[in-house]
Design a protein around this motif. Structure first.
Motif, mmCIF file in Angstrom:
data_model
loop_
_atom_site.group_PDB
_atom_site.id
_atom_site.type_symbol
_atom_site.label_atom_id
_atom_site.label_comp_id
_atom_site.label_asym_id
_atom_site.label_seq_id
_atom_site.Cartn_x
_atom_site.Cartn_y
_atom_site.Cartn_z
ATOM 1 N N ASP A 129 0.987 -1.237 -0.056
ATOM 2 C CA ASP A 129 0.012 -0.034 0.209
ATOM 3 C C ASP A 129 0.872 1.300 -0.075
ATOM 4 O O ASP A 129 0.468 2.391 -0.508
ATOM 5 C CB ASP A 129 -0.965 0.083 1.366
ATOM 6 N N GLN A 130 2.049 1.244 1.012
ATOM 7 C CA GLN A 130 3.011 2.379 0.708
ATOM 8 C C GLN A 130 3.250 2.575 -0.723
ATOM 9 O O GLN A 130 3.511 3.925 -0.935
ATOM 10 C CB GLN A 130 4.099 2.085 1.732
ATOM 11 N N ASP A 173 2.332 1.655 -3.608
ATOM 12 C CA ASP A 173 1.170 2.129 -4.497
ATOM 13 C C ASP A 173 0.724 3.678 -4.215
ATOM 14 O O ASP A 173 0.714 4.329 -5.322
ATOM 15 C CB ASP A 173 -0.056 1.023 -4.219
ATOM 16 N N LYS A 174 0.740 4.016 -3.203
ATOM 17 C CA LYS A 174 0.774 5.404 -2.587
ATOM 18 C C LYS A 174 1.921 6.390 -3.312
ATOM 19 O O LYS A 174 1.310 7.423 -3.693
ATOM 20 C CB LYS A 174 0.401 5.600 -1.071
ATOM 21 N N ASP A 175 2.806 5.892 -3.481
ATOM 22 C CA ASP A 175 4.024 6.542 -3.826
ATOM 23 C C ASP A 175 4.405 6.160 -5.574
ATOM 24 O O ASP A 175 5.148 6.638 -5.773
ATOM 25 C CB ASP A 175 5.154 6.259 -3.083
ATOM 26 N N ASN A 176 3.174 5.925 -6.148
ATOM 27 C CA ASN A 176 3.202 5.627 -7.621
ATOM 28 C C ASN A 176 4.262 4.914 -7.842
ATOM 29 O O ASN A 176 5.005 4.933 -8.884
ATOM 30 C CB ASN A 176 3.140 6.901 -8.151
#
Length: 565
Positions: free
Chosen positions: A298-299, A301-304
């Protein structure tokens, strides 16, 4: 014959340990030890310590070629013509424990090659050397025994010359690869074996081969101490960097997609994933695991840093950005000719350097300079010393000069070649590389050419008084301090007999070629250097031992007390 042996089990007993569980003491636990294979052959006992008996010869400077770099005035590139066993011994006072990288390309012992210690029993050089060193047993030697007898003392001296954080690279093929491995394990220690590199040397198959086209050679790699030696990473290539793309125009630049799944077990890697358009991926492919936890996913993915494909519905992968890639590539053990050259390339290269029309007129088995450059990239820094004691056509010097030009380095090469072409091919090639050849710009640089000079000691053990005094003084200093004379930190000109001072010990060599010298009170009155201890060489001594001991003076008689190494 050269045969591997595992030794006599009866003579090498395993340790015996008392077992606490067997409290009656009626039994003991016998734990067998691992017995490493060793190599033996006819004549081995004669050559194991032969390097100690090799006469110490001085290096007789012939000429210097080229313009020396101002940074290298005290450490010239050297090309030495002479027997490489004696040349290695002659290098000890200058380079023991200082060579960072050794590359040698010894004879492969195919049975067809024309090398000095070959399988031709009638060769006079072979008969003289083996007869003197091995004795009557030499009449029964196979060509493999002869090769091992030739190599063993040379490897012993190479080991002494190598720095503690250095490594040796030895080219070889199947004829002696197994024997070389066991011999190197014995001299270097099997714990210091690093790897065997495979050089894919043929750019096309040899269709005339009876069984197989032999397309590769080996390069055995050993460190002086594997606990401290580390190979340097190779520079990344344009082809490697070209694999990185930026299809989503990420402002962090090009990236390469890394698979999120792996076969290694990871207890937190079994969670479901929902794609950007809502499709649920229940988990990783069968038999695999997600490499990271759900929280880490998730981290990212949040940071693209997770890529879902052009339509947002692919199985996700992790973006690895080029800007975050390690600087350099860990070297691999398979070297393809497209990267480091082939045997055909090496012959073409030598012909071009020497402006020759026929490869056969020059040298049968040169190595491509790119191959040696790869070794130097892995094993040396810009100020290191490289030794090649089977110099052949001089490829190692060619590679050193090329690399110095590329990175403005100050690497030093030392070449030893015993054949007569040392001047006409080896040195001539280096001259042309320095000056430039064909459309190739010169690298610049210089070298000093030497012949092996006379022995320091005569056959009856006396000093060779015909030698230049400085050569004798260098030897005495090294025999006492194990440091090069040129690096003595404290040398003054109080007298021609003062060598220098090191670690509060002052050294004097009171020697006159035409006169007997005597350590007496008159000589002692000339000493001006203050030290805690004095070592003084002379032919005779007229001062009492007790008086000398009280003043921490050690008398050494010439030539009796001069160390041999």
């Amino acid at each position: 014959m050269a045969v591997p042996q595992t030794g006599n089990y009866e003579q090498r007993r395993p340790p015996v340990f008392f077992c606490p569980l067997l409290s009656l003491g009626a039994f003991t636990c016998i734990i067998p030890t691992l017995i490493m294979p060793t190599l033996t052959w006819i004549g081995k006992d004669k050559v194991v310590n032969h390097h100690h008996d090799v006469p110490f010869r001085v290096l007789d400077q012939q000429y210097t070629y080229g313009q020396a770099d101002s940074r290298a005035t005290d450490r010239p590139n050297r090309i030495i013509h002479g027997d490489n066993l004696e040349a290695l011994k002659a290098l000890l006072p200058y380079y023991e424990g200082r060579i960072k990288c050794i590359y040698i390309d010894p004879p492969y012992n195919t049975g067809n090659e024309n090398w000095v210690y070959n399988d031709n029993v009638s060769d006079p050089k072979l008969k003289r050397w083996l007869g003197k060193v091995v004795g009557k047993e030499s009449e029964d030697l196979s060509r493999h025994d002869k090769w091992l007898c030739m190599m063993y003392p040379r490897l012993q001296l190479l080991h002494r010359l190598l720095a503690d954080d250095g490594a040796i690279f030895v080219s070889i093929d199947d004829n002696e690869q197994a024997s070389l491995k066991l011999m190197m394990d014995e001299i270097w220690g099997d714990r210091n074996f690093i790897t065997t590199i495979i050089w894919h040397k043929m750019d096309s198959p040899k269709n005339t081969a009876i069984h197989f086209s032999e397309d590769h050679d080996y390069i055995a790699v050993y460190a002086k101490d594997s606990t401290i030696w580390r190979p340097k990473k190779l520079p990344r290539t344009d082809a490697m960097n070209a694999r990185y793309k930026n299809p989503d125009n990420d402002p962090r630049g090009p990236w390469l997609l890394s698979d999120l799944a792996a076969r290694n077990f990871y207890s937190l890697g079994q969670y479901p994933i929902t794609t950007k358009i809502g499709r649920i991926i229940q988990g990783p492919p069968a038999g695999s695991y997600w490499r990271i936890s759900r929280e880490k996913f998730d981290q990212l993915d949040k940071d693209n840093r997770i890529y879902w494909g052009k339509n947002g519905d692919n199985r996700p992968g992790v973006k690895r950005f080029l800007t975050e890639v390690q600087d350099g590539v860990v070297p691999q053990t398979l070297w393809h000719w497209k990267d480091v050259g082939s045997t055909r390339n090496s012959k073409q290269e030598l012909s071009k350097v020497m402006s020759a029309t026929s490869n056969e007129d020059l040298f049968i088995t040169p190595k491509p300079s790119l191959l040696i450059e790869r070794i130097l990239q892995i094993a040396t820094g810009p100020n290191d010393i490289i030794l090649d004691s089977f110099a052949g056509s001089g490829t190692t010097a060619h590679a050193v000069l090329n690399l110095n030009k590329q990175d403005a380095g100050n690497r030093q090469f030392i070449l030893v070649e015993m054949e007569d072409y040392a001047e006409t091919i080896t040195a001539e090639r280096v001259r042309r590389v320095i000056d430039g050849y064909g459309d190739k710009e010169g690298t610049g640089g210089s070298f000093t050419y030497y012949e092996l000079g006379p022995a320091l000691f005569t056959d009856d053990g006396q000093l060779n008084e015909a030698l230049p005094p400085d050569r004798i003084r260098e030897y005495i200093w090294y025999s006492e301090t194990r440091t090069p004379f040129s690096e003595c930190p404290f040398i003054v000109t109080e007298s021609p007999h003062f060598l220098g001072k090191l670690y509060e010990t002052a050294y004097y060599f009171y020697f006159e070629p035409d006169d007997l010298t005597t350590l007496d009170y008159d000589f002692l009155s000339t000493i001006q250097t203050v030290a805690e201890q004095y070592v003084i060489y002379a032919d005779n001594c007229l001062v009492g031992r007790e008086w000398l001991q009280q003043r921490h003076i050690i008398f050494k008689k010439i030539p009796r007390d001069i160390s041999r190494f």
